[in-house]
Design an enzyme around this catalytic site. Structure first.
Site, short mmCIF file in Angstrom:
data_model
loop_
_atom_site.label_atom_id
_atom_site.label_comp_id
_atom_site.label_asym_id
_atom_site.label_seq_id
_atom_site.Cartn_x
_atom_site.Cartn_y
_atom_site.Cartn_z
N ASP A 153 9.45 -6.61 1.10
CA ASP A 153 9.45 -7.30 2.39
C ASP A 153 8.99 -8.76 2.21
OD1 ASP A 153 9.95 -7.41 5.09
OD2 ASP A 153 7.99 -6.62 5.68
N LYS A 166 8.88 -12.53 2.44
CA LYS A 166 9.30 -13.62 3.33
C LYS A 166 8.11 -14.57 3.48
CE LYS A 166 8.47 -10.34 6.97
NZ LYS A 166 9.12 -9.27 7.68
N ASN A 190 4.59 -13.63 4.55
CA ASN A 190 3.85 -12.68 3.71
C ASN A 190 3.42 -13.27 2.38
OD1 ASN A 190 3.94 -10.62 5.55
ND2 ASN A 190 5.88 -9.82 4.80
N ASP A 211 2.07 -8.75 1.09
CA ASP A 211 2.58 -7.84 2.12
C ASP A 211 2.55 -6.38 1.74
OD1 ASP A 211 4.53 -8.11 0.19
OD2 ASP A 211 6.16 -7.78 1.59
N THR A 237 14.51 -12.10 13.91
CA THR A 237 15.58 -12.30 12.95
C THR A 237 15.49 -11.27 11.82
OG1 THR A 237 14.42 -13.73 11.43
CG2 THR A 237 15.45 -14.78 13.33
#
Ligand code: AMP
Length: 274
Positions: A135, A137, A140, A153, A170
């Site tokens: 995950d 992004k 994180n 994360d 999003t």
């Protein structure tokens, strides 16, 4: 700090709040005896129960405790009282990379390449340990006092996913095979590195659109455009194009990312940047 020992709240002095997540708060804290500075993350048990996250949280906490890499935020241990679970985390003094990106608008090629190289190294380490889909992004990713990137994360990916939905709705970081609910493997992380590299350099993710269905469509078509800005070199675009490839087996491997000329030329080998 070791995860084997049993900790309790009385052993910590609590300092300023560092941030707020969906299930609780994060505070700066200091272990009284050693004076060791940490981030203490509180998660309310009621929230864990409400979302039935008990097993996932436990499994993910065990994974993160076992990971030792300079670009992965350490989880030193955890304990609980009647209402709360406390995670004893490495303190990331530089805060969120996302904030730095928003403040600067976009990152320099040195910064972007250093972070992508750090991520590739951390992911290669995770993949070796059969850990995938982190995950990844910007929200994180945290920075330590030297500017070194830390993936933060682990353990609450459900929380951060839902945070993403509520924050901006999003799904910009999903690989096509995930959008299609197909079986996926390690190569989803390589796709995400392509999305991040683009976002670092241009300030916006590549498949951003008004609605989720438009983002999905753009991801499925790999509808990739490079705005004509002077600060992004053709070598950087070459790396992005080799990662944002529809067929997962044709994406550049993590090792090849680390060996890419743009990374070699721009990344600080120590993983540090201002
Ligand atoms: P989270 O609940 O993980 O989303 O954390 C909420 C916010 O607290 C984050 O967005 C960070 O700004 C901050 N934070 C979380 N963990 C740390 C840490 N280990 N060091 C410094 N700040 C943190």
């Amino acid at each position: 700090m070791t995860s084997k020992r049993e900790w309790s709240l009385g052993e910590f002095e609590i300092g300023k709040p560092l941030g707020r997540g969906k299930f609780g708060r994060v505070y700066l804290a200091r272990e009284v005896k050693s004076k060791f500075i940490v981030a203490l993350k509180l998660i309310y048990k009621a929230q864990i129960e409400k979302y039935q996250l008990h097993h996932q949280l436990r499994r993910e906490m065990e994974i993160q405790t076992s990971l030792r890499h300079p670009n992965i935020l350490r989880l030193y241990g955890w304990f609980h009282d009647n209402d709360r679970v406390f995670l004893i985390l490495e303190y990331a003094h530089g805060g969120e990379l996302y904030k730095k990106l928003k403040k600067q608008g976009y990152l320099t090629e040195n910064q972007a390449a250093t972070y992508i190289a750090s991520l590739a190294q951390a992911l290669a380490y995770c993949h070796e340990k059969h850990v995938i889909h982190r995950d990844i992004k910007p929200e994180n990713l945290l920075l330590d006092h030297e500017g070194r990137l830390k993936i933060a994360d682990f353990g609450w990916s459900v929380q951060s996913r839902s945070k993403r939905h509520t924050m901006c709705g999003t799904l910009d970081y999903l690989a096509p095979e995930m959008v299609e609910h197909k079986a996926h493997d390690y190569a989803v992380d390589n796709w995400t590195l392509g999305v991040l590299c683009y976002e670092f350099l241009y300030g916006v993710p590549p498949f951003e659109a008004e609605s989720q269905s438009d983002t999905f469509r753009r991801i499925m078509k790999v509808d990739l455009n490079f705005p004509p800005v002077p600060q992004v070199s053709s070598e950087a675009k070459d790396l992005i194009c080799q990662l944002l490839v529809r067929d997962p087996s044709k994406r550049l491997s993590l090792q090849k990312i680390m060996d890419h000329p743009w990374i070699i030329e721009n990344a600080n080998p120590k993983g540090i940047c201002s």
